[in-house]
Design a protein around this motif. Structure first.
Motif, PDB file in Angstrom:
ATOM      1  N   GLY A 164       1.371 -29.076 -35.809  1.00  0.00           N
ATOM      2  CA  GLY A 164       1.437 -30.276 -36.643  1.00  0.00           C
ATOM      3  C   GLY A 164       2.702 -30.516 -37.001  1.00  0.00           C
ATOM      4  N   GLY A 165       3.687 -29.706 -36.616  1.00  0.00           N
ATOM      5  CA  GLY A 165       5.176 -30.095 -36.947  1.00  0.00           C
ATOM      6  C   GLY A 165       5.902 -30.732 -35.648  1.00  0.00           C
ATOM      7  N   ARG A 166       7.319 -30.494 -35.653  1.00  0.00           N
ATOM      8  CA  ARG A 166       8.112 -31.219 -34.792  1.00  0.00           C
ATOM      9  C   ARG A 166       7.825 -30.982 -33.404  1.00  0.00           C
ATOM     10  NH1 ARG A 166      13.140 -30.534 -31.987  1.00  0.00           N
ATOM     11  NH2 ARG A 166      13.305 -28.363 -32.890  1.00  0.00           N
ATOM     12  N   PHE A 167       7.486 -29.840 -33.153  1.00  0.00           N
ATOM     13  CA  PHE A 167       7.211 -29.542 -31.527  1.00  0.00           C
ATOM     14  C   PHE A 167       5.936 -30.354 -31.250  1.00  0.00           C
ATOM     15  CE2 PHE A 167      10.037 -26.117 -32.272  1.00  0.00           C
ATOM     16  CZ  PHE A 167      10.843 -26.095 -31.340  1.00  0.00           C
ATOM     17  N   MET A 168       5.034 -30.306 -32.079  1.00  0.00           N
ATOM     18  CA  MET A 168       3.828 -31.034 -31.694  1.00  0.00           C
ATOM     19  C   MET A 168       3.823 -32.598 -31.775  1.00  0.00           C
ATOM     20  SD  MET A 168      -0.066 -30.645 -33.168  1.00  0.00           S
ATOM     21  CE  MET A 168      -0.417 -32.064 -34.101  1.00  0.00           C
ATOM     22  N   ARG A 169       4.858 -32.694 -32.583  1.00  0.00           N
ATOM     23  CA  ARG A 169       5.126 -34.337 -32.489  1.00  0.00           C
ATOM     24  C   ARG A 169       5.804 -34.894 -31.114  1.00  0.00           C
ATOM     25  NH1 ARG A 169       9.609 -36.742 -34.170  1.00  0.00           N
ATOM     26  NH2 ARG A 169      10.196 -35.083 -35.582  1.00  0.00           N
ATOM     27  N   GLU A 170       6.575 -34.022 -30.620  1.00  0.00           N
ATOM     28  CA  GLU A 170       7.358 -34.174 -29.591  1.00  0.00           C
ATOM     29  C   GLU A 170       6.715 -34.233 -28.424  1.00  0.00           C
ATOM     30  OE1 GLU A 170      11.837 -32.827 -31.295  1.00  0.00           O
ATOM     31  OE2 GLU A 170      10.917 -31.885 -29.582  1.00  0.00           O
ATOM     32  N   LEU A 171       5.646 -33.307 -28.362  1.00  0.00           N
ATOM     33  CA  LEU A 171       4.847 -33.144 -27.117  1.00  0.00           C
ATOM     34  C   LEU A 171       3.995 -34.435 -27.173  1.00  0.00           C
ATOM     35  CD1 LEU A 171       3.207 -31.320 -24.883  1.00  0.00           C
ATOM     36  CD2 LEU A 171       1.903 -30.686 -26.851  1.00  0.00           C
TER      37      LEU A 171
END
Lengths: 335, 335
Positions: free
Chosen positions: A14-21
């Motif tokens: 739910g955080g930054r890595f997920m948003r970037e993915l």
């Protein structure tokens, strides 16, 4: 975008890595006016009766000759809508990704999914991603749900099938099953076969206005024999199939002979079985054979009220063989 | 019905075992007028604008105090529709089952899912099951897609949020996250905490006619802090949260202190964050506090145009702490 080379658990949190993915892979490839990756739910524009379906895809390997899990996840759900008489409009996509999946592979699969969606003229408007720890997933699972608009002027269903109806198949059976089997390299066999994975929408659309059209289904898991069993169970009628005219590609037949498989139980992912009133069977066949997807279509059997409610294969040698309901799974993770 | 004790690959092959699994467990518990397990796609009755969403559930363990993956798979998707302003109507259910799952456990989870669906007044109308080989799944994944009817007379969205708006939460945060953590027994801790897993529909419905309602979201993965970040990123405004008034249950705080977690990043599965015009915040709070689901609701912060577009926690001691965007995953497979 600066992507990590492999998917990590942080890509699902739910955080930054997920948003970037999501932004870097899913939203980029799937971009369309209806997709809002920041909305909890999206509005659908529906100008008719909505039809709804869902399907999970667990095929292994993720890429195989003629297709991959991304393309399959579109065609599988589009085809369920198509055989129900609908024009597919919207898809949702849920991805369950195993930690350690190569990001480049994921991107290739999402790009393939997006291309298949464009080709089938459906919009992927809702999505979800989960990342599960290594050992808790088979690399990648895609699950799609679809909404379409009813386009069949006459009702379709197993309950409309009558004794004497003709059974048609739109093309050779078993290509997808054997193709995935060979791609696994468990048997050391190499084939020149491609999966039949494709949208069946052109095939279903062309029959929708035939008053004699009773029922359509895409023979995926369990193949042609399983569709025949469902017809027999629901109608209480017999299904007779004529082995000599059921189209089966030669490489499929060879591998089946070698490994003891029966092609009638193998999955297709781009074929349609249709049941049509006998007086319109020839017209249905002609319409299919005019299409590139249907040039090998054939009338392969008949609904029969004289015998037991069973599936009988009339063999090329003039004998009869009961096609039992499938029990053991010949090929897990085929779709 | 004579069920096998464990799920086998044959339960996913399209044949007899799969039919028995679907008839004996899924269809039996989920029976409703709209469900036709033999149809490729089902018709939806929609008397308004349709909203569509999807969510995958991979929580581990499959059962935890206060809930299980079945109940969660309904509430998660119902809640995505609810916070978007819709009344949920229809669900699809896709199950990815790992070979070897105990049939009795599967049945318990499907029964729980069915009960949650009845409670939320949604019909599970479409389904799919796949069985993956041992080692290729985490026991069981459920994926649900939902269709609802828009019920909000005014538009809702991140783009409607304005400087000065109030931020409300419907109840204590982090219960679900800590509850699942404790249920894993990785830490040898025992808690008296139940997951907050529940339908938020009563909470969302009661606010829909407030002209000052801007936006709602259920803070699941990544928790309250992640919702705050999304608000800040999309609006370009600051989000200020007041630590002293954010409701956190005492056991959640204790476990967080012990393990170094921050409760604001932990998943809830039955809470709502709402952004409301300041002059209507008290009215919204009163409406929530009247409901059993909302008696611990609070106004917990404010949208701020004076500072940077960041999420700032005003601490109980009068200081300020930046809540960074989540990077490492504190708790995989939480939902």
């Amino acid at each position: 975008m600066n992507q990590e080379r492999w998917i990590t658990l942080a890509h699902g949190n739910g955080g930054r890595f997920m948003r970037e993915l999501i932004d870097g892979i899913f939203a980029r490839h799937l971009a369309n006016p209806g997709l809002d990756v920041r909305a909890d739910a999206v509005a659908l524009e529906l100008d008719g009766e909505a039809l709804f379906t869902t399907d999970g895809f667990t095929v292994q390997p993720l890429e195989f000759p003629g297709g991959d899990i991304g393309m399959l996840a579109v065609h599988g759900t589009v085809n369920d809508l198509a055989v129900a008489g609908a024009i597919p409009r919207y898809l949702s996509l849920s991805a369950i990704i195993e930690e350690g999946l190569e990001t480049e592979l994921l991107e290739r699969l999402v790009a393939s999914l997006a291309a298949a969606a464009r080709e089938a003229e459906v919009q992927v408007v809702a999505g979800d991603t989960k990342v599960v720890p290594r050992g808790h997933g088979g690399g990648l699972y895609f699950i799609t749900s679809g909404v379409g608009i009813r386009a069949n002027p006459i009702p379709l269903g197993l309950d409309r099938i009558q004794a004497g109806d003709s059974i048609l198949v739109s093309g050779p059976v078993g290509d997808h099953g054997i193709c995935v089997l060979l791609a696994r390299e468990e048997f050391g066999l190499q084939g020149e076969l491609n999966s039949d994975c494709a949208s069946v929408l052109p095939l279903t659309r062309t029959l929708l206005d035939l008053p004699g059209l009773r029922f359509m289904r895409d023979p995926t898991r369990g193949g042609l024999a399983t569709v025949a069993h469902e017809i027999s169970q629901v109608t209480g009628l017999g299904v007779r199939l004529w082995e000599a005219v059921i189209p089966v590609h030669e490489p499929v037949r060879s591998v089946c002979d070698m490994l003891g498989y029966d092609p009638y139980y193998l999955a297709c992912e781009g074929r349609v079985v249709a049941v049509v009133a006998p007086e319109q069977a020839a017209e249905a066949l002609t319409r299919w054979q005019r299409l590139p997807q249907g040039h090998e279509a054939a009338i392969i059997g008949r609904i029969d009220a004289t015998g037991p409610a069973a599936v009988v294969l009339e063999t090329e040698l003039g004998g009869e063989r009961l096609l039992d309901e499938l029990e053991d799974d010949p090929l897990p993770r085929i779709c």
